[in-house]
Design a protein around this motif. Sequence first.
Motif, mmCIF file in Angstrom:
data_model
loop_
_atom_site.group_PDB
_atom_site.id
_atom_site.type_symbol
_atom_site.label_atom_id
_atom_site.label_comp_id
_atom_site.label_asym_id
_atom_site.label_seq_id
_atom_site.Cartn_x
_atom_site.Cartn_y
_atom_site.Cartn_z
ATOM 1 N N ASP A 28 0.843 -1.204 0.000
ATOM 2 C CA ASP A 28 0.000 0.000 0.000
ATOM 3 C C ASP A 28 0.876 1.251 0.000
ATOM 4 O O ASP A 28 0.599 2.222 -0.715
ATOM 5 C CB ASP A 28 -0.924 -0.011 1.216
ATOM 6 C CG ASP A 28 -1.820 1.184 1.259
ATOM 7 O OD1 ASP A 28 -2.826 1.191 0.521
ATOM 8 O OD2 ASP A 28 -1.531 2.117 2.030
ATOM 9 N N PRO A 48 -3.346 2.909 -2.424
ATOM 10 C CA PRO A 48 -4.397 2.071 -1.835
ATOM 11 C C PRO A 48 -4.650 0.804 -2.638
ATOM 12 O O PRO A 48 -4.667 0.806 -3.861
ATOM 13 C CB PRO A 48 -5.633 2.990 -1.884
ATOM 14 C CG PRO A 48 -5.057 4.371 -1.877
ATOM 15 C CD PRO A 48 -3.775 4.284 -2.657
ATOM 16 N N LEU A 49 -4.793 -0.279 -1.913
ATOM 17 C CA LEU A 49 -5.027 -1.569 -2.541
ATOM 18 C C LEU A 49 -6.506 -1.736 -2.875
ATOM 19 O O LEU A 49 -7.368 -1.280 -2.131
ATOM 20 C CB LEU A 49 -4.601 -2.692 -1.575
ATOM 21 C CG LEU A 49 -3.141 -2.627 -1.089
ATOM 22 C CD1 LEU A 49 -2.906 -3.677 -0.022
ATOM 23 C CD2 LEU A 49 -2.195 -2.810 -2.253
ATOM 24 N N THR A 50 -6.782 -2.343 -3.995
ATOM 25 C CA THR A 50 -8.168 -2.618 -4.377
ATOM 26 C C THR A 50 -8.302 -4.076 -4.769
ATOM 27 O O THR A 50 -7.326 -4.722 -5.082
ATOM 28 C CB THR A 50 -8.612 -1.744 -5.568
ATOM 29 O OG1 THR A 50 -7.743 -1.991 -6.672
ATOM 30 C CG2 THR A 50 -8.583 -0.277 -5.211
#
Length: 98
Positions: free
Chosen positions: A91, A96-98
């Motif tokens: 991250d 931001p991770l999705t």
Amino acid sequence: MRLSDGAEMVRVAAATGLVNVLNFTLADRAAALAVGQALRNGEAGDVVGVDLRFTFPSWPRPFQRDARWVAGREQGGLLREVGSHYLFRTDHLLGPLT
């Protein structure tokens, strides 16, 4: 982590009286630094995914045998103990991770 992130943690800790902790034990290792540098320099190309694979000869590790939460899935086990560090680092490096 940026200096401004650290300053925000200090501000929140002072305002709430609570303790803040950020733990990524491998952030200063050569491999982690090299990945960050390659991303910043554009040498890594377009990153479209990240795979994390964890392999240990035995789990829990000998020094963790008495920590029951580490061994089982109920409270997170390996993902909580090890995976969280890599998820945080991913991250941090990619957003931001999705």
